[in-house]
Every structure is written in structure tokens, then in C-alpha cells.
Design an enzyme around this catalytic site. Structure first.
Site, PDB file in Angstrom:
ATOM      1  N   LYS A   1      -3.802   0.367  -6.217  1.00  0.00           N
ATOM      2  CA  LYS A   1      -4.697   1.730  -7.016  1.00  0.00           C
ATOM      3  C   LYS A   1      -5.985   1.734  -7.951  1.00  0.00           C
ATOM      4  O   LYS A   1      -5.068   1.571  -8.688  1.00  0.00           O
ATOM      5  CB  LYS A   1      -3.966   2.981  -6.567  1.00  0.00           C
ATOM      6  CG  LYS A   1      -4.536   3.777  -6.629  1.00  0.00           C
ATOM      7  CD  LYS A   1      -3.520   5.321  -6.485  1.00  0.00           C
ATOM      8  CE  LYS A   1      -2.800   5.533  -8.006  1.00  0.00           C
ATOM      9  NZ  LYS A   1      -1.761   6.558  -7.937  1.00  0.00           N
TER      10      LYS A   1
ATOM     11  N   THR B   1      -2.063  16.295  -5.745  1.00  0.00           N
ATOM     12  CA  THR B   1      -2.511  16.682  -5.137  1.00  0.00           C
ATOM     13  C   THR B   1      -2.183  15.898  -4.225  1.00  0.00           C
ATOM     14  O   THR B   1      -2.591  16.337  -2.903  1.00  0.00           O
ATOM     15  CB  THR B   1      -3.606  15.861  -4.992  1.00  0.00           C
ATOM     16  OG1 THR B   1      -4.456  14.882  -5.482  1.00  0.00           O
ATOM     17  CG2 THR B   1      -4.663  16.463  -6.966  1.00  0.00           C
TER      18      THR B   1
ATOM     19  N   GLU C   1       2.888  36.394 -22.192  1.00  0.00           N
ATOM     20  CA  GLU C   1       3.794  36.463 -23.089  1.00  0.00           C
ATOM     21  C   GLU C   1       4.816  36.366 -23.255  1.00  0.00           C
ATOM     22  O   GLU C   1       4.518  37.301 -23.241  1.00  0.00           O
ATOM     23  CB  GLU C   1       3.079  36.417 -25.253  1.00  0.00           C
ATOM     24  CG  GLU C   1       2.176  36.613 -25.613  1.00  0.00           C
ATOM     25  CD  GLU C   1       1.318  36.804 -26.286  1.00  0.00           C
ATOM     26  OE1 GLU C   1       2.144  37.817 -27.745  1.00  0.00           O
ATOM     27  OE2 GLU C   1       0.268  37.028 -27.332  1.00  0.00           O
TER      28      GLU C   1
HETATM   29  C1  R5P Z   1       0.013   8.050 -11.226  1.00  0.00           C
HETATM   30  O1  R5P Z   1      -0.520   6.548 -11.509  1.00  0.00           O
HETATM   31  C2  R5P Z   1       0.954   8.420 -10.444  1.00  0.00           C
HETATM   32  O2  R5P Z   1       1.869   7.153 -11.128  1.00  0.00           O
HETATM   33  C3  R5P Z   1       0.220   9.264  -8.735  1.00  0.00           C
HETATM   34  O3  R5P Z   1       0.213   8.027  -8.859  1.00  0.00           O
HETATM   35  C4  R5P Z   1      -0.153   9.838  -9.319  1.00  0.00           C
HETATM   36  O4  R5P Z   1      -0.481  11.403 -10.429  1.00  0.00           O
HETATM   37  C5  R5P Z   1      -0.578  11.357  -7.951  1.00  0.00           C
HETATM   38  O5  R5P Z   1      -1.390  11.704  -8.605  1.00  0.00           O
HETATM   39  P1  R5P Z   1      -2.095  12.269  -6.915  1.00  0.00           P
HETATM   40  O6  R5P Z   1      -1.098  13.199  -5.339  1.00  0.00           O
HETATM   41  O7  R5P Z   1      -3.008  13.596  -6.961  1.00  0.00           O
HETATM   42  O8  R5P Z   1      -2.447  10.874  -5.918  1.00  0.00           O
END
Ligand code: R5P
Length: 295
Positions: A193, A225, A40
């Protein structure tokens, strides 16, 4: 008449807080934070905020719950003591969940908005919020500055790029990437994507490009990530790209993110200091100060 600012830096943003105070010519409040053995936080603010415009600077990178609570504790105390509280939150956690994508999900950004208001925050300033529509969830004035021009200037100054192309890993980052491309005077392209909302798995659609002899800069609001950048980098390499740079405002760079991206051919990573790391090469304090000076 210019405002009389007092800047209180939360434990997550001591550097940005100091930079902001210096840019504003403001006093930096003395803030003492002690963590009890169970985790805390106890926070004590040793400056009198009455009749001041106050900027509390606290970025919400992990541990985001703790950093959020520390922000709420500071805002509550300082508004109770009579300050007009501006929450300066360089990285606004929980902003990705700005709607109910799947039935039953909590709209986390809406909850953060309620919490900030409930402790007396009068205004929110952040940097590159995940999606502009998230600002609509705030019932106080909320503003998102963009660090993309600073990232672009940094890359122009520090890299010799050959016939570069700016690349958005998804349609959500297209407008950011277009803005970036117009500053470095390059073409830009967006990949499509999709993310499986149950498993989190990413699918990036292939598209035919000839990038032979060209350098590419992948532009995103955040790298978490590294999965999105990795998929994108693999395709760019397949199309013949030479040097690959990944740039983002918020470099969370969790776990093995850097290794994944490097293995996919990413040569360098450039992020701002909203999330501190060895890749935080661009300081957002001047950007935040410029915005506060307009108030
Ligand atoms: C998602 O829409 C964000 O713009 C980033 O592309 C995403 O959060 C990146 O996350 P990661 O590095 O885990 O793919």
C-alpha cells in the site's frame, strides 16, 4: 517484593482502569473530573499516592488533545505528590508521525514524549504502537505490548473459518499479521500500500491470488477511516474470498468507516477496547496487568 500499586483511571479509560486495578489487586483511586462550560477539564485525585507505584490509565482516542492534556494534568499532580508515575496509554495518539516524512513536518510523537517526561512520567506502557521505531523517541523507558494474540484467540473461539488466510493491508503490518497467522495456524499475505503524503489517498497494489472458498482476516494496528481495509477487502472479494473479517487493536472507526468496509464485503469487525465502540470485543486490561506485574 511485589509492588504496591495504585491505579488512577483517567476519564477516557474508566473500564480499562477498573479492570487493571482488579487484575493487579490494587486500589482504584478516586478521580473526579469536571468539565467547565468552555471544555476545560478540572481533575481532582482523592487518594494519597506517596510511596506507591502508580499506573495512570488514559487512552488517547479522540478528542485526543483533550485526553492527552487530562493525562498530563494527572501525571503532573501525582508525581508532584510523590508517586512513581507509569503512564498506561492503551492507544497512543500521534504515534503515526514518528519521523519527518515531508520536510517541515512536526514529529508529533517526539513532542508527546517530551510532554510526558516534563510532567514526571517515569515509564510509558502502550499497546501496539504504530511502529516499534517510535519507542526510540522516548527518553524514558517505553514499552509496547501486543493485543494481536488476544485478537487471534478471540477469532479462533468465535468464528468458524474455512481455510483462512491472514492479510496485511500494507507492509507496515506484516509482522503483526504474521504473528496473528501463526496463532490461527494459517497462511498470510501482505499487500503493498502507498499513501499520497499530500492528499492522504491510498493505492493498494493488485496481486494475483486464488481465494475461492476461503475466508480472510484483514489484520491492522488501527482502522481509522477504513480506507486501507476497504481497498484490501475489494481485492480479496475480487479473488473470490468468502467471509471477510477485519481485526485491529485500535478501532477508531471514524465517520462512515464501518459502512465503507461493509460495502466492500467486510462481514464483521473485531477490535480491542483501547478505543471504545460496539466492536471492542477484546479487553486489554489483563495484558497491561501482566506487563506491570513484571516490573
Ligand atoms: C497505517 O499505516 C496504519 O497501519 C493503518 O493501516 C492506517 O492508519 C489505517 O487508516 P485508514 O483506516 O484511514 O486507512
Amino acid at each position: 517484593m511485589p509492588r504496591d500499586w495504585l491505579v488512577a483511571a483517567g476519564p477516557a479509560s474508566l473500564d480499562i482502569g477498573a479492570g487493571l486495578a482488579s487484575k493487579l489487586g490494587a486500589k482504584l483511586a478516586k478521580v473526579e473530573t469536571v468539565d467547565f462550560p468552555d471544555g476545560e477539564s478540572k481533575i481532582r485525585i482523592l487518594d494519597e499516592p506517596r510511596n506507591k507505584s502508580l499506573a495512570i490509565v488514559q487512552s488517547l482516542y479522540p478528542p485526543q488533545d483533550k485526553h492527552l492534556l487530562q493525562l498530563l494534568l494527572m501525571a503532573h499532580k501525582l508525581s508532584e505528590d510523590g508517586a512513581e508515575v507509569n503512564a498506561v496509554v492503551p492507544y497512543l495518539a500521534y504515534a503515526r508521525q514518528d519521523k519527518e516524512f515531508l520536510k517541515g513536518e512536526v514529529v508529533t510523537l517526539g513532542v508527546v514524549s517530551h510532554l510526558l517526561r516534563s510532567v514526571g512520567v517515569r515509564r510509558l506502557v502502550t499497546v501496539d504502537i504504530h511502529s516499534a521505531q517510535g519507542l526510540g523517541l522516548f527518553s524514558i523507558p517505553a514499552y509496547s505490548c501486543s493485543a494481536i494474540p488476544l485478537l487471534a484467540e478471540y477469532i479462533i473461539t468465535n468464528y468458524k473459518l474455512r481455510n483462512p488466510i491472514a492479510v496485511s493491508p500494507d507492509f507496515g503490518s506484516s509482522s503483526r499479521t504474521e504473528a496473528f497467522a501463526s496463532i490461527i495456524k494459517s497462511e498470510f499475505v501482505s499487500f503493498k500500500k502507498t499513501r499520497d503524503r499530500q492528499t492522504g489517498e491510498i493505492f493498494t497494489e493488485d496481486q494475483a491470488l486464488n481465494l475461492s472458498g476461503r475466508d480472510a482476516i484483514i489484520v491492522d494496528d488501527m482502522i481509522s477511516t477504513g480506507g486501507s481495509v476497504t481497498k484490501c477487502a475489494q481485492l480479496l472479494k475480487k479473488y473470490g474470498a468468502s467471509k471477510l473479517i477485519a481485526t485491529c487493536t485500535h478501532g477508531l472507526l471514524l465517520g462512515s468507516a464501518v459502512d465503507r468496509m461493509t460495502s466492500a464485503g467486510v462481514d464483521d469487525i473485531v477490535a480491542s477496547n483501547t478505543v471504545p465502540s460496539r466492536y471492542s470485543k477484546v479487553d486489554v486490561a489483563p495484558l497491561l496487568a501482566s506487563y506491570l506485574e513484571t516490573l
